[in-house]
Design a protein around this motif. Structure first.
Motif, PDB file in Angstrom:
ATOM      1  N   LEU A 411      44.749 -18.648  11.192  1.00 14.68           N
ATOM      2  CA  LEU A 411      45.601 -17.501  10.873  1.00 14.68           C
ATOM      3  C   LEU A 411      46.257 -16.939  12.123  1.00 14.68           C
ATOM      4  N   VAL A 413      44.735 -15.240  14.362  1.00 12.57           N
ATOM      5  CA  VAL A 413      44.113 -13.968  14.729  1.00 12.57           C
ATOM      6  C   VAL A 413      43.355 -14.179  16.034  1.00 12.57           C
ATOM      7  N   TRP A 421      39.517  -6.802  13.850  1.00 12.83           N
ATOM      8  CA  TRP A 421      39.418  -7.099  12.421  1.00 12.83           C
ATOM      9  C   TRP A 421      38.278  -8.036  12.068  1.00 12.83           C
TER      10      TRP A 421
ATOM     11  N   GLN B  90      43.770  -7.027   2.607  1.00 15.64           N
ATOM     12  CA  GLN B  90      43.752  -7.305   4.050  1.00 15.64           C
ATOM     13  C   GLN B  90      43.612  -8.796   4.315  1.00 15.64           C
ATOM     14  N   LEU B  94      46.449 -10.863   6.422  1.00 13.43           N
ATOM     15  CA  LEU B  94      46.276 -11.590   7.681  1.00 13.43           C
ATOM     16  C   LEU B  94      47.156 -12.836   7.731  1.00 13.43           C
ATOM     17  N   GLY B  95      47.535 -13.353   6.554  1.00 15.24           N
ATOM     18  CA  GLY B  95      48.411 -14.518   6.520  1.00 15.24           C
ATOM     19  C   GLY B  95      49.821 -14.188   6.974  1.00 15.24           C
ATOM     20  N   LEU B 100      47.403  -7.270  11.334  1.00 17.23           N
ATOM     21  CA  LEU B 100      47.310  -6.430  10.141  1.00 17.23           C
ATOM     22  C   LEU B 100      48.168  -5.169  10.188  1.00 17.23           C
TER      23      LEU B 100
END
Lengths: 504, 230
Positions: A411, A413, A421, B90, B94-95, B100
């Protein structure tokens, strides 16, 4: 980064110490006596703790009774119990005018003295018997249920059961537990300060303090610090391989289903063991509460000021630890093997008084060390809690990265969002627990502060120690109760916040 | 076109090679015995398994050294496809935005995706309160908003019952048809292959074979595949 800071703090202390080592200075007979006493009392403490822990853990493992869960939980309490509070509790029970001596005297028996070697060992056993019991119990918990069933099928006699099932386990776990307790007791200061003393019962840590406080002989203090570092560091390095992981999670309160130990003798003996052990652990705490309730109304204003200072110190320690332990745990968890955990262990072996001495030497020429008393105390206390916190945080962080690392990576992240998160929410209960532990340990610590404090600045444990020194025992007991409530309260609040955050 | 140019993967006592081109919009099934390297192949495409040698191209652009998040593909794993501490919204969000910081426009897109997979009323729930099928749907909603050219599936529906799994595969098939994405799916089940795959990549004895038309291969398997299918 954080790891570098830890090393820097310890190294700075080392530089301070090295600058004061003079070649002319040599180790005197008193210093050798301190080394011998340090090793001897650590050895005795760890032996008594582990040997006594065997029957207690054994009894707890195979019995189910009302309050068992609570008792097992209480076994974790001495970990965050301020040393000075426990000492006062032990004095109330075992001291000159303590409950035990009153009983002995009324029976016409000679009374016992708690001061000296026996007192130091007694206090160390008070702290470490529960730890050893928990670690052993943890081992018992790993015995698969099938093995108990098999033993029941085979109708093993108690002796055969011990040899086949319990003894192999004890032999496997015990050396590590003994080594851990040995290392912990090597750097013990507050116990020696209050119950030891004199040429016969002085630990290295206490000798550092005395050289510092009474003679203001910084050279000698530095030399002793070096000896302490070599001794504790060496022991920790040797023990590193065998020291068990300290589990702080639950699960211990879940009794296993057992079919052994049903004879009347075994049931009676288990009951006696559990009663004695709980009495040994609970009576001093009970004494604190009882005497403290009387003492609290008599508390002088200085105690309340000191309590405020202790709260500040605890808060600062938690903050420092947040900036140290969490990034460090992230760094360690991302490595395949945990060799870097050794840096955390450095904090365990580098004694607080040694670090304190080094820093004092560095700060002294520049400014009044007393004005930095509280920040230095907070920093060193955070450092002392670091090894435990890493052991709490790293496994959970490893699991998180294993379970969600790939998902986060696909993703995209990463960086701060990864922490914000993924990692922090997953780690919230552990962070809360670690913060609580740090805060409680820091608030209750009586170590570096004794070097840095002056008449105006004191933490609550130090103020309590001063009250004891002035024989104001009622007020000291009140301060002890206050400190006990504070330490447990800090722990509980942090732990609760962590859990709540995780649940929401 | 996704081109695997002489890929070689070596891990301790395992190695495999792959050399093939995959067409966008097609559906590929990866089959083969356990331990042959099906998941490893997908991991290599996504950037989780390091390549010993070889190069990876997407539309003539080399992506061999791109980060997993910077590749034109999204992957669904066997488990842990959703963060249990984040809400469905959420997780899907995230995609779109890894940090976010969702705009109103993003939220509209998320709502549409959730509506498409039939989860409109579960937006603010945590994955733990959803059923297995609903969790799969939430993960699919994220695949939908990511809208990457390739979707890689490493048996994400293996834990579901047969009926539910077929339902998810059909939904998956519809979604890639809508977005025009290509699909690469690891599976153990020959019926899954027949159900949705155009082409089959057989992984066996250290080599991922070039894709072959699914129906012909399944009707007339070569000896090695025959042995695997039994």
């Amino acid at each position: 980064m954080a790891a570098i800071l830890v090393v820097a703090v310890v190294l700075a202390a080392g530089v301070g110490i090295a600058s004061r080592i003079e070649t002319a200075l040599s180790f005197g007979t008193g210093d050798w006596a301190a080394v011998r006493f340090t090793v001897w009392q650590s050895f005795l403490s760890s032996m008594f703790s582990v040997v006594l822990a065997i029957p207690v853990a054994r009894a707890l493992a195979r019995r189910q009774f009302f309050g068992r869960g609570l008792l097992v939980t209480l076994l974790g309490a001495p970990f965050i119990l301020p040393v000075i509070v426990a000492v006062l509790g032990l004095l109330s029970v075992f001291g000159r005018n303590g409950w035990l001596n009153i009983v002995l005297a009324s029976a016409g028996l000679p009374t016992l003295s708690i001061y000296g070697l026996q007192g130091v060992v007694l206090a160390h056993v008070f702290f470490n018997l529960p730890l050893a019991t928990r670690l052993l119990l943890q081992g018992w918990q790993t015995i698969p249920a099938e093995r108990f069933r098999l033993a029941a099928q085979l109708h093993l006699t108690p002796w055969a059961f011990f040899r086949v099932i319990e003894w192999p386990l004890i032999r496997q776990i015990l050396p590590g537990v003994a080594a851990l307790i040995f290392v912990i007791c090597l750097t013990s200061f507050a116990v020696a300060l209050t119950l030891g003393g004199g040429p016969k019962a002085t630990t290295l840590e206490l000798a550092i303090y005395q050289a510092f406080r009474f003679d203001f002989d910084l050279g000698r203090a530095a030399l002793l610090s070096l000896a302490q570092l070599a001794l504790a560091g060496g022991a920790a390095l040797v023990a590193l391989g065998v020291i068990p992981t300290i589990s702080v999670g639950g699960g211990l309160d879940r009794p296993q289903q057992r079919w052994d130990g049903v004879s009347r003798v075994q049931r009676r003996s288990d009951m006696v063991v559990i009663t004695i052990a709980s009495g040994f652990l609970l009576l001093p705490l009970f004494a604190i509460v009882l005497r403290g309730l009387i003492g609290i109304p008599q508390l002088p204003q200085t105690v309340w000021t000191a309590a405020g200072a202790s709260l500040c110190v605890a808060g600062m320690s938690i903050l420092v630890l947040g900036f140290l332990a969490v990034p460090m745990a992230g760094w360690i968890a991302s490595k395949p093997t945990g060799s870097v955990e050794a840096i955390g262990l450095l904090g365990l072996s580098a004694s607080p008084l040694m670090i304190g001495t080094g820093w004092f030497i560095l700060i002294n020429p520049v400014m009044n060390p007393a004005s930095l008393a509280l920040p230095v105390t907070a920093l060193v206390n955070a450092l002392m809690a670091l090894p435990f916190c890493l052991r709490i945080l790293v496994p959970r962080l490893r699991d998180t990265l294993r379970d969600y690392g790939r998902l986060s990576a696909t993703l995209g992240v990463q960086g701060w969002p990864l922490w914000r998160w993924v990692i922090l929410p997953r780690l919230a209960p552990q962070i809360g627990f670690a913060a609580g532990l740090t805060g409680a340990l820091s608030a209750g610590d009586l170590g570096v502060i004794t070097l840095f404090a002056d008449a105006d600045r004191a933490t609550l444990p130090l103020q309590m120690y001063r009250l004891m020194g002035a024989y104001r025992m009622e007020a000291a007991a009140g301060a002890a109760l206050l400190l006990l409530i504070m330490a447990l309260g800090i722990f509980w609040v942090c732990d609760w916040i962590g859990r709540r955050y995780a649940a929401s | 076109m996704l081109r695997l140019d002489q890929l070689k993967i070596r891990l301790e006592d395992f190695q495999m090679t792959a050399d093939m081109s995959l067409q966008k919009g097609r559906k590929y099934a990866v089959i083969g015995p356990s331990g042959a390297g099906k998941s490893t192949l997908l991991g290599a495409l996504c950037g989780f398994v390091p390549l010993t040698s070889g190069r990876l191209f997407w539309q003539d652009q080399e992506i061999t050294d791109h980060q997993p998040g910077g590749r034109p593909m999204t992957m669904l794993f066997q488990d842990n496809n959703l963060f249990p501490h984040l809400s469905v919204l959420q997780n899907v969000g995230l995609g779109i935005r890894p940090d976010l910081r969702l705009t109103d426009e993003d939220r509209t897109r998320i709502s549409k995706a959730l509506a498409r997979v039939g989860l409109s009323d579960q937006t603010n729930k945590k994955p733990g309160t959803l059923s297995g099928g609903q969790q799969s749907r939430a993960a699919l909603a994220r695949v939908l908003v990511q809208a990457r050219p390739w979707v890689l599936l490493d048996e994400p529906f293996a834990a579901l019952g047969p009926a539910l799994r077929n339902e998810m595969l059909d939904l998956m098939q519809d979604l890639v048809a809508e977005t025009g994405a290509g699909l690469v799916m690891v599976t153990h089940a020959p019926e899954d292959v027949r159900r949705i795959a155009d082409q089959v990549i057989f992984v066996g004895s250290g080599k991922a074979e070039a894709p072959q038309p699914a129906r012909e291969l399944m009707d007339n398997p070569p000896p090695e595949l025959q042995q695997y299918l039994g």
